[in-house]
Design an enzyme around this catalytic site. Structure first.
Site, PDB file in Angstrom:
ATOM      1  N   TYR A 271      15.446  16.806 -28.587  1.00 37.97           N
ATOM      2  CA  TYR A 271      15.001  15.414 -28.750  1.00 37.97           C
ATOM      3  C   TYR A 271      13.803  15.108 -27.860  1.00 37.97           C
ATOM      4  O   TYR A 271      13.739  14.073 -27.211  1.00 37.97           O
ATOM      5  CB  TYR A 271      16.156  14.433 -28.522  1.00 37.97           C
ATOM      6  CG  TYR A 271      17.364  14.787 -29.354  1.00 37.97           C
ATOM      7  CD1 TYR A 271      17.288  14.737 -30.746  1.00 37.97           C
ATOM      8  CD2 TYR A 271      18.537  15.219 -28.766  1.00 37.97           C
ATOM      9  CE1 TYR A 271      18.376  15.095 -31.525  1.00 37.97           C
ATOM     10  CE2 TYR A 271      19.633  15.587 -29.551  1.00 37.97           C
ATOM     11  CZ  TYR A 271      19.550  15.520 -30.930  1.00 37.97           C
ATOM     12  OH  TYR A 271      20.623  15.883 -31.701  1.00 37.97           O
ATOM     13  N   HIS A 272      12.861  16.058 -27.849  1.00 37.63           N
ATOM     14  CA  HIS A 272      11.570  15.868 -27.201  1.00 37.63           C
ATOM     15  C   HIS A 272      10.495  15.714 -28.285  1.00 37.63           C
ATOM     16  O   HIS A 272       9.424  16.295 -28.201  1.00 37.63           O
ATOM     17  CB  HIS A 272      11.233  17.058 -26.293  1.00 37.63           C
ATOM     18  CG  HIS A 272      12.127  17.186 -25.108  1.00 37.63           C
ATOM     19  ND1 HIS A 272      12.081  18.271 -24.256  1.00 37.63           N
ATOM     20  CD2 HIS A 272      13.090  16.373 -24.616  1.00 37.63           C
ATOM     21  CE1 HIS A 272      12.986  18.120 -23.295  1.00 37.63           C
ATOM     22  NE2 HIS A 272      13.602  16.977 -23.496  1.00 37.63           N
ATOM     23  N   GLN A 273      10.786  14.919 -29.309  1.00 42.44           N
ATOM     24  CA  GLN A 273       9.839  14.791 -30.414  1.00 42.44           C
ATOM     25  C   GLN A 273       8.547  14.138 -29.947  1.00 42.44           C
ATOM     26  O   GLN A 273       8.564  13.193 -29.162  1.00 42.44           O
ATOM     27  CB  GLN A 273      10.438  13.951 -31.553  1.00 42.44           C
ATOM     28  CG  GLN A 273      11.663  14.566 -32.185  1.00 42.44           C
ATOM     29  CD  GLN A 273      12.950  13.966 -31.680  1.00 42.44           C
ATOM     30  OE1 GLN A 273      12.996  13.413 -30.587  1.00 42.44           O
ATOM     31  NE2 GLN A 273      14.002  14.078 -32.464  1.00 42.44           N
TER      32      GLN A 273
END
Length: 407
Positions: free
Chosen positions: A340-342
């Site tokens: 979830y490091h978009q």
């Protein structure tokens, strides 16, 4: 557990570093966190609490922005839904969109700013054709390297929560295990030479270590973001047993994904096509990370606690020899999770860059009075987690906006 990991890493030849955000970015260290007086110090606590009494700040919660209000190619405000009703907020000077790498491109596309062919296919009038939603990046971690030990390296969550001392120490003194960041205590960053994105001094692989004791509950499979059948096959045997859960990922992947709209309905979540490991080099770099992790596991300190890699084959990879390179290539594709490091979906670029959505001042190309200020503007994902870089983007944007409007 953190001390054990650092000692094992050092024995395996991994240098220790006090500050992996400082001069030496490679090596092993304790996990850095944003905490203050034993509690999480979020962006809300650091920024909004101090500013909430300002007369020029108004916050409206439980609100969902659907699209921009545009007059031609000039942004006037935003439309948002709250309590089942649509509202409009108008901007005096400019609109600043900070909805993240998934929702910022979705809002732009619903407003007619995005890839012309995609918008036309959905029947959305094109206001400004831009490569919105392209260049999606994330860190995708292999978790198939679960490691068993013959002794518990940290108290379980249940033990901590059921111990009255934990609560007394936390609420009275802000000390004890409840002030920790959970099970993630140590991290190591490694250079992998020979890759196309490698820069000397910059890490290519991150390994995040956690000491956990999976609880036998129906929700455990969903916590790992895997199917129930895969959980039963791989991890059920580890329930109530102490394990080291490691996440291994490439820090600057070459693979790129995309954010799509599924239809014109603004309440329909956008499609996230991460497209992870579509570039074979990303798989090879994570494979090098697995071999690095195995060297750390072979250290005397880890062997003293009986650390042993789980050798149950990953579903879909049973036909391959366990621990062969081809087995790990298969496991990397089958048993990895997004971190979830978009970022990257409203890419920043110089004038004339056909892949850019925003300028270096974060202004949307071809649209007046509109900026995007969040992780979506990153041209390339950073060699680490995105919290501090996202704060930096906000700080820099605030300075540019103040300078521009003060003139």
């Amino acid at each position: 557990m953190g001390r054990l990991i650092l000692r094992a890493a050092e024995e395996a030849g991994v240098p220790l570093t006090r500050d992996y955000n400082g001069a030496q970015q490679t090596g092993a260290a304790r996990v850095q966190t944003t905490t203050f007086q034993g509690a999480r110090w979020s962006a809300n606590a650091a920024y909004l609490r101090e500013a909430r009494a300002r007369p020029n700040l108004f916050l409206r919660t439980r609100s969902f922005v659907t699209r921009l209000v545009l007059e031609g190619v000039r942004a006037r405000g935003v439309r948002y839904e709250r309590g089942g009703h649509e509202h409009v907020a108008y901007a005096t000077r400019e609109v600043i969109l900070s909805a993240g790498a998934v929702n910022s491109p979705a809002i732009l596309m619903h407003s007619g700013i995005g890839p012309a062919d995609h918008l036309q296919q959905l029947g959305i009038p094109v206001v400004q054709p831009l490569p919105v939603g392209h260049n999606l990046m994330d860190h995708t971690a292999l978790i198939a390297t679960s490691t068993t030990t013959n002794q518990s390296l940290a108290p379980s969550v249940a033990e901590i929560m059921l111990n009255p001392k934990s609560h007394v120490n936390y609420f009275k003194k802000r000390t004890g295990p409840l002030t920790s960041t959970g099970t993630f205590e140590a991290v190591s960053f490694h250079e992998i030479e020979g890759t196309s994105f490698h820069v000397p001094g910059w890490p290519d692989v991150e390994i995040l270590y956690a000491s956990v004791t999976p609880a036998p509950t129906a929700k455990t499979a969903s916590l790992f973001r895997i199917t129930r059948s895969t959980y039963d096959r791989m991890l059920r045997q580890l329930e109530s047993k102490p394990i080291i859960l490691s996440g291994i990922w490439r820090l600057r992947p070459k693979s790129r994904g995309r954010i799509y709209l599924l239809d014109r309905n603004t309440s329909t979540p956008p499609q996230i096509d991460l497209n992870a490991f579509s570039d074979p080099e990303d798989v090879e770099v994570v494979l090098d990370g697995v071999r690095t992790y195995q060297k750390i596991l072979a250290s005397p300190s880890f062997q003293k606690v009986g650390a042993r890699l789980l050798d149950t084959p990953v579903p879909g990879c049973e036909q391959l020899l366990f621990d062969s390179d081809d087995y790990w290539r298969c496991a990397i594709r089958q048993f990895s999770l997004p971190i979830y490091h978009q970022c990257g979906t409203c890419k920043m670029g110089p004038p004339g860059d056909p892949t850019a959505v925003v300028t270096p001042e974060l202004k949307v190309v071809g649209v007046e009075r509109l900026r995007v200020v969040d992780a979506s503007i990153m041209p390339l994902v950073t060699s680490g987690h995105l919290q501090f870089p996202s704060y930096m983007i906000g700080e820099k944007a605030a300075d540019m906006i103040k300078q521009e409007h003060s003139k």
